[in-house]
Design a protein around this motif. Structure first.
Motif, PDB file in Angstrom:
ATOM      1  N   CYS A 137     -11.024   2.022  29.536  1.00 14.10           N
ATOM      2  CA  CYS A 137     -11.945   2.387  29.601  1.00 14.10           C
ATOM      3  C   CYS A 137     -12.482   2.273  30.962  1.00 14.10           C
ATOM      4  O   CYS A 137     -12.199   0.259  31.279  1.00 14.10           O
ATOM      5  CB  CYS A 137     -13.139   2.683  28.723  1.00 14.10           C
ATOM      6  N   CYS A 140     -16.105  -0.103  30.525  1.00 11.49           N
ATOM      7  CA  CYS A 140     -16.710  -1.587  29.462  1.00 11.49           C
ATOM      8  C   CYS A 140     -15.215  -2.010  28.869  1.00 11.49           C
ATOM      9  O   CYS A 140     -15.347  -3.264  28.899  1.00 11.49           O
ATOM     10  CB  CYS A 140     -16.962  -0.424  28.300  1.00 11.49           C
ATOM     11  N   PHE A 144      -9.538   3.762  24.480  1.00  6.90           N
ATOM     12  CA  PHE A 144      -9.609   4.416  23.280  1.00  6.90           C
ATOM     13  C   PHE A 144      -8.310   5.836  23.392  1.00  6.90           C
ATOM     14  O   PHE A 144      -7.681   5.537  24.097  1.00  6.90           O
ATOM     15  CB  PHE A 144     -10.611   5.141  23.899  1.00  6.90           C
ATOM     16  N   CYS A 157     -15.683   6.355  28.378  1.00  3.39           N
ATOM     17  CA  CYS A 157     -15.179   6.246  27.334  1.00  3.39           C
ATOM     18  C   CYS A 157     -16.177   7.454  26.220  1.00  3.39           C
ATOM     19  O   CYS A 157     -17.354   6.694  26.849  1.00  3.39           O
ATOM     20  CB  CYS A 157     -14.767   5.177  26.314  1.00  3.39           C
ATOM     21  N   CYS A 160     -19.845   4.935  26.678  1.00  5.78           N
ATOM     22  CA  CYS A 160     -20.441   4.670  28.415  1.00  5.78           C
ATOM     23  C   CYS A 160     -21.148   5.953  28.764  1.00  5.78           C
ATOM     24  O   CYS A 160     -21.985   6.017  29.219  1.00  5.78           O
ATOM     25  CB  CYS A 160     -19.102   4.049  29.027  1.00  5.78           C
TER      26      CYS A 160
HETATM   27 ZN   LIG Z   1     -16.444   2.541  27.733  1.00 10.97          ZN
END
Ligand SMILES: [Zn+2]
Length: 180
Positions: A137, A140, A144, A157, A160
């Motif tokens: 992501c 962050c 994922f 993601c 977020c």
């Molecule tokens: Zn994220």
């Protein structure tokens, strides 16, 4: 020819009991052990006190893409990949160990876990088949689960960028902290 070694058989029974306790479906037990269907059925009834469910297995890859399942699946796959790389485990042993750690990390407690062990098992197979993988992501830095054909550099993601209906729940915040 079936392997008649007592030690091997004891090991397979232990694996089957572990999987049953973690909620595995009968088909998974048949795939991961050499025990006969009859023995597995007996074992299942002995451990769970009931017959296994006969419903369809959850084959779809789409489930892993919906919001909360994606967060749980990503947490599980992160653990699984870490163990395979660093703890010298593989196959069904890696599945059992990473699923136990997932249950701890997700603080499932007495609740039904979002990701069942049967789905976790399918998820590993989808990864092995190259249909899915982890991507980073951009916000962050967490990793994922995505479909391999949907890879892009600009991935955000579900933690977020949660869909409005999901909101930022306490559970999601805890999971985000666990994945950081
Ligand atoms: Zn994220």
């Amino acid at each position: 020819m079936r392997n008649k070694s007592v030690v091997n058989e004891a090991r397979e029974i232990q694996i089957a009991v572990d999987l049953i306790n973690l909620g595995a479906r009968l088909q998974l037990l048949q795939e991961e052990t050499n025990l006969s269907r009859e023995r597995l059925l007996k074992l299942y009834k002995e451990v769970k006190g009931e017959s296994p469910s006969k419903g369809m297995l959850p084959y779809s890859t789409d489930w892993f893409m919906s919001w909360l399942p994606n967060i749980h699946s990503s947490l599980f796959m992160g653990i699984h990949q870490f163990l395979v790389k660093n703890a010298n485990v593989s196959g069904v042993e890696a599945l059992i160990k990473s699923y136990r750690l997932y249950l701890e990390q997700a603080e499932v407690g007495e609740d039904e876990p979002t990701l069942s062990i049967t789905r976790a098992w399918f998820l590993i197979r989808f990864f092995e088949a190259g249909m899915m993988q982890l991507t980073r992501c951009k916000e962050c830095g967490g990793h994922f689960v995505v479909h391999t054909n949907e890879l892009c550099d600009e991935y955000s993601c579900g933690i977020c960028r949660p869909p409005s209906r999901a909101g930022k729940t306490r559970k999601a915040a805890q999971l985000a902290a666990a994945m950081a």
